[in-house]
Design a protein around this motif. Structure first.
Motif, PDB file in Angstrom:
ATOM      1  N   ASP A 110      -5.182 -42.094 -24.205  1.00 50.87           N
ATOM      2  CA  ASP A 110      -5.563 -42.577 -22.880  1.00 50.87           C
ATOM      3  C   ASP A 110      -6.993 -43.114 -22.916  1.00 50.87           C
ATOM      4  O   ASP A 110      -7.203 -44.318 -23.043  1.00 50.87           O
ATOM      5  N   GLU A 111      -7.995 -42.223 -22.823  1.00 45.93           N
ATOM      6  CA  GLU A 111      -9.381 -42.694 -22.870  1.00 45.93           C
ATOM      7  C   GLU A 111      -9.669 -43.503 -24.122  1.00 45.93           C
ATOM      8  O   GLU A 111     -10.479 -44.442 -24.103  1.00 45.93           O
ATOM      9  N   GLU A 112      -8.984 -43.155 -25.208  1.00 49.48           N
ATOM     10  CA  GLU A 112      -9.213 -43.850 -26.474  1.00 49.48           C
ATOM     11  C   GLU A 112      -8.837 -45.326 -26.408  1.00 49.48           C
ATOM     12  O   GLU A 112      -9.312 -46.132 -27.215  1.00 49.48           O
ATOM     13  N   THR A 113      -7.974 -45.699 -25.460  1.00 50.81           N
ATOM     14  CA  THR A 113      -7.555 -47.102 -25.351  1.00 50.81           C
ATOM     15  C   THR A 113      -8.672 -48.005 -24.840  1.00 50.81           C
ATOM     16  O   THR A 113      -8.602 -49.226 -25.003  1.00 50.81           O
ATOM     17  N   LEU A 114      -9.701 -47.417 -24.218  1.00 51.84           N
ATOM     18  CA  LEU A 114     -10.759 -48.238 -23.630  1.00 51.84           C
ATOM     19  C   LEU A 114     -11.421 -49.140 -24.662  1.00 51.84           C
ATOM     20  O   LEU A 114     -11.882 -50.232 -24.330  1.00 51.84           O
ATOM     21  N   ALA A 115     -11.453 -48.689 -25.896  1.00 54.33           N
ATOM     22  CA  ALA A 115     -12.085 -49.494 -26.946  1.00 54.33           C
ATOM     23  C   ALA A 115     -11.304 -50.766 -27.247  1.00 54.33           C
ATOM     24  O   ALA A 115     -11.874 -51.734 -27.776  1.00 54.33           O
ATOM     25  N   PHE A 116     -10.010 -50.793 -26.918  1.00 47.69           N
ATOM     26  CA  PHE A 116      -9.152 -51.909 -27.317  1.00 47.69           C
ATOM     27  C   PHE A 116      -9.091 -53.033 -26.280  1.00 47.69           C
ATOM     28  O   PHE A 116      -8.722 -54.161 -26.625  1.00 47.69           O
ATOM     29  N   PHE A 117      -9.414 -52.745 -25.034  1.00 47.17           N
ATOM     30  CA  PHE A 117      -9.288 -53.777 -23.998  1.00 47.17           C
ATOM     31  C   PHE A 117     -10.172 -54.994 -24.256  1.00 47.17           C
ATOM     32  O   PHE A 117      -9.691 -56.141 -24.183  1.00 47.17           O
ATOM     33  N   PRO A 118     -11.463 -54.820 -24.564  1.00 47.56           N
ATOM     34  CA  PRO A 118     -12.288 -56.002 -24.819  1.00 47.56           C
ATOM     35  C   PRO A 118     -11.836 -56.805 -26.033  1.00 47.56           C
ATOM     36  O   PRO A 118     -12.132 -57.999 -26.139  1.00 47.56           O
ATOM     37  N   ILE A 119     -11.121 -56.152 -26.950  1.00 47.05           N
ATOM     38  CA  ILE A 119     -10.662 -56.838 -28.161  1.00 47.05           C
ATOM     39  C   ILE A 119      -9.404 -57.646 -27.897  1.00 47.05           C
ATOM     40  O   ILE A 119      -9.290 -58.808 -28.316  1.00 47.05           O
TER      41      ILE A 119
END
Length: 477
Positions: free
Chosen positions: A135-144
């Motif tokens: 869940d929180e770990e997905t935040l890194a992938f949105f800008p990519i």
């Protein structure tokens, strides 16, 4: 002259601030109460069923409302630092041109086959949802990934759906999530294997539904961009995420940039390995590192420095780039602090246990079918007020699991109801910081996301409730 103005949905910050005000108001009218607890630390405290009692009310005033987000920042500081470091990491990588070069190469290779991006990437996030409730770990992938999908002819909603529905639909029926299933089973006194058949059936149906929903919308946008729910933001998004295409030249994928991309990908792989509790899954070949946000922040900081060295940035230039990148995700950090402030007000006003006690009273004496249905319904508002899966399990499971015995319902059905309700709310509830942060990163208005996802949420609710009732008969005690 038409003076009627079209209603404009407020920003995520305003929505969360309003909810803090509403919860503060409730502390003036809802009776204050508490359970007796067992446990020696804050994370191990468990309410004792039947011990609820009223306490002196502590209505939250103006000062408490103002300080709630500040306390929320303090409580969620590990997540907030992680988000800020991620911003610096991404800023460092983006400045090298490696991401642009990689995106350009990927889009060119998949020209005419872009639709395969969706199930492939969703499957990756599905694995994360199944194993550790990503869940929180997905935040890194949105800008990519947002620039990837926009460059491929889709929109930002498609990118958010690929990531959020990919992990979220799997998390609803996660098989081994240590922060939901594991904790809930521990407090319910059962093994993680109980009820796994129900979760597998739910997982297959919901993951398939999520992929179908995302691909159907993406195909519509690809064929006719004007059908996008955010078409009015089309030019703004292209300029923000891709730059001016007339002036923008795709950089060459040089050996240095390939090395940077390799380190970039390796960093995320290490992140996943560091989080997964392999010992809980019965895997002994891979050590369980037990990493959380502190270690992850350190990982991305070290990777940022290494990438900057490879790119031959000087110390001063690296610091400047890193700070600029961190600044880009500062708004996301603000949203996380605000969302946490809601729980702060509830706990300080002593109404969290009152809400839990109301559920305990309402569920007592219900038949098997009634208990199953009302348990699921009970966990929906509870998940809105306590979006943390581990926190919700710790607070409620010691009470809900014994109640299931009296109603002739298997305890694992309570766990699946809790996990499913919490997972559904995470797809759209404004108290869930990840979805609000994701929309802020993607620059997608909250009401547009609701328009995209609400029918899917209703379908998911109906399917889950139907399977819970069916399972109640199959596993009837």
């Amino acid at each position: 002259m038409n003076m009627k103005k079209k209603f404009k949905m407020p920003t995520a910050y305003t929505i969360l601030a309003f909810i803090i005000l509403l919860v503060a108001f409730l502390t003036w009218v809802v009776p204050a109460g508490q359970y007796n607890y067992t446990g020696s630390t804050e994370t191990s405290l468990q309410p004792i069923p039947g011990t609820y009692h009223t306490v002196t009310s502590n209505p939250q005033g103006f000062k408490d409302i103002v300080l709630a987000p500040i306390t929320g920042f303090s409580d969620a500081i590990d997540v907030i630092i992680f988000v800020i470091v991620i911003g610096g990491f991404l800023g460092t990588v983006m400045k090298t041109g490696a991401i642009d070069a990689g995106i350009g190469r990927l889009v060119k290779k998949l020209e005419g086959k872009e639709k395969w991006l969706i199930p492939l990437i969703m499957f990756f996030f599905t694995l994360g949802g199944i194993t550790f409730g990503m869940d929180e770990e997905t935040l890194a992938f949105f800008p990519i990934l947002i620039p990837v999908f926009i460059a491929a002819g889709y929109d930002a909603i498609t990118a958010v759906a690929v990531i959020k529905l990919g992990s979220g639909m799997a998390t609803i029926a996660s098989l081994t999530n240590p922060f939901a299933v594991s904790i809930a089973c521990k407090f319910a006194g059962i093994s993680m294997g109980e009820g796994i058949g129900l979760r597998i059936a739910l997982l297959i149906i919901l993951v398939g539904l999520g992929m179908f929903w995302t691909m159907k919308y993406a195909e519509m946008v690809k064929k006719d961009p004007t059908k996008s729910l955010i078409y009015h933001l089309y030019d703004e998004h292209k300029e923000h995420f891709l730059g001016d295409e007339n002036e923008r030249e795709i950089p060459e994928l040089t050996g240095t940039r390939k090395l940077i991309l390799a380190i970039f990908g390796l960093t995320f792989l290490i992140m996943v390995i560091g989080i997964i509790p392999f010992s809980d899954l019965g895997i002994t070949l891979i050590p369980t590192l037990g990493w959380w946000f502190g270690e992850l922040s350190g990982l991305f900081l070290v990777s940022s420095i290494l990438i900057s060295v490879i790119a031959k940035n000087g110390e001063s230039k690296f610091v400047h780039i890193f700070i600029d990148g961190a600044r880009d995700l500062l708004g996301v950090a603000l949203i996380i602090g605000l969302a946490r402030g809601i729980t702060v007000v509830m706990n300080a006003g002593h109404i969290s246990d009152t809400v839990l006690h109301l559920g305990e009273v309402c569920l007592q004496g219900k038949g098997s079918v009634g208990f199953t249905i009302f348990t699921y319904l009970f966990y929906l508002p509870m998940s809105f007020l306590i979006p943390s899966t581990s926190g919700l399990a710790t607070v409620t499971m010691p009470i809900m699991a014994p109640l299931a015995d009296f109603s002739g319902v298997a305890r694992h059905i309570v766990i699946t109801a809790y996990q499913s309700a919490n997972g559904i709310l995470s797809l759209f509830a404004p108290t869930c910081p990840v979805i609000m942060a994701a929309l802020a990163i993607a620059k997608v208005p909250y009401e547009k996301w609701l328009k995209f996802v609400w029918k899917l949420v209703v379908l998911t609710f109906i399917i889950t409730l139907g399977l819970l009732v069916l399972a109640m008969f199959v596993y009837k005690q």
